[in-house]
Design a protein around this motif. Structure first.
Motif, PDB file in Angstrom:
ATOM      1  N   TYR A 184      46.562  83.733  32.203  1.00 33.71           N
ATOM      2  CA  TYR A 184      47.682  83.187  32.966  1.00 33.71           C
ATOM      3  C   TYR A 184      48.119  81.869  32.351  1.00 33.71           C
ATOM      4  O   TYR A 184      47.390  81.237  31.572  1.00 33.71           O
ATOM      5  N   ALA A 186      49.690  78.335  34.132  1.00 35.81           N
ATOM      6  CA  ALA A 186      49.918  77.788  35.474  1.00 35.81           C
ATOM      7  C   ALA A 186      49.884  76.270  35.445  1.00 35.81           C
ATOM      8  O   ALA A 186      49.329  75.657  34.528  1.00 35.81           O
ATOM      9  N   TYR A 193      51.229  81.610  40.354  1.00 36.67           N
ATOM     10  CA  TYR A 193      51.607  82.050  39.018  1.00 36.67           C
ATOM     11  C   TYR A 193      51.001  83.417  38.743  1.00 36.67           C
ATOM     12  O   TYR A 193      49.885  83.718  39.172  1.00 36.67           O
ATOM     13  N   THR A 202      48.225  86.847  41.612  1.00 36.43           N
ATOM     14  CA  THR A 202      48.653  85.480  41.304  1.00 36.43           C
ATOM     15  C   THR A 202      47.484  84.502  41.404  1.00 36.43           C
ATOM     16  O   THR A 202      46.446  84.805  41.999  1.00 36.43           O
TER      17      THR A 202
END
Length: 261
Positions: A184, A186, A193, A202
């Motif tokens: 990810y 973020a 995110y 997320t």
């Protein structure tokens, strides 16, 4: 102006992720409740294999290298089972005619530990190469069918033998790029995110202090997992404590220790 610059500098430093760097897993304590189970029983000259827990499948096949139908399974619809020797077996899983995974099973010399290495093709889903270790938890050992019995997954050995490695780097915009068994990008702004290659949807990050990061993961708009990452004062060791719930309803708890590379 100097005061404003000083305040800006403090704010920037406050957003510095202490986890930035490359890390390798050195120890792990993991548990699933209930644990993953694998049951193998003799059936009409072949074996009936059932897995329950995080992954579910159920099929019957003969170890003669011929394709056997495996209806009702999510990841594959046919399986080809081949006996290599007394302690090694190989299964090839196909779906809609395409090979999705090759699964190698190897018994320990005493017959009480089973190591399963799953190699997935581009047509398969999940980790490219996954190793799980299982301990015999029921059923008598058989000379004619050494896999027969009930097996419970040893989460600690499975996790350790995967050689988990992490890379965390600044993204140049106040956030971080995280790469591991999922990934990810973020920021520490309380927003959600998107995750890639994860069972969750997320992540939300919070910088607790100069050494601690909290991560909250959501799946289907529900909190599914909470992580706390703590970096040692010298920056060389990082401890991850995680709790969560899988899609199957299993509860997972882990404590992983990483060393900086």
């Amino acid at each position: 102006m100097l005061a404003l610059l000083a305040v800006s500098s403090v704010a920037a430093n406050a957003q510095q992720d202490p986890r930035i760097g490359s890390w390798t897993l050195t120890s792990a304590q993991s548990a699933l409740d209930p644990a993953n189970k694998l049951t193998v029983t003799s059936a009409h000259g072949g074996v009936h294999v059932v897995m329950s827990g995080e992954t579910h499948f159920d099929f019957t096949a003969k170890p003669n290298g011929h394709q056997s139908p495996a209806p009702g399974n999510l990841g594959f619809d046919q399986v080809q089972l081949h006996k290599i020797d007394k302690k090694q077996f190989e299964a090839k899983e196909t779906k809609d005619g395409a090979l999705v995974a090759t699964v190698h099973n190897k018994l320990s010399n005493d017959g009480n530990e089973l190591t399963i290495t799953t190699s997935r093709t581009a047509a398969g889903k999940g980790p490219t190469d996954q190793i799980t270790v299982w301990t015999r938890s029921g059923g008598a050992k058989s000379v004619t069918d050494p896999l027969a019995g009930e097996w419970t997954q040893d989460e600690n050995k499975s996790r350790m033998r995967q050689g988990l490695a992490l890379k965390i780097e600044a993204d140049g915009g106040g956030g971080v790029r995280f790469s591991g068994d999922f990934s990810y990008t973020a920021r520490f702004d309380g927003k959600q995110y998107d995750l890639k290659n994860s069972r969750n949807d997320t992540v939300t990050l919070q910088l607790v202090d100069a050494h601690t990061v909290d991560a909250m993961y959501r799946r289907d708009n529900q909190i599914a997992q909470k992580d706390r990452w703590v970096v040692s004062g010298d920056g060389k060791q990082m401890t991850l404590t995680t709790t969560g719930t899988l899609e199957t309803g299993q509860h997972v708890t882990e404590k992983l220790v990483f060393q900086k590379q």
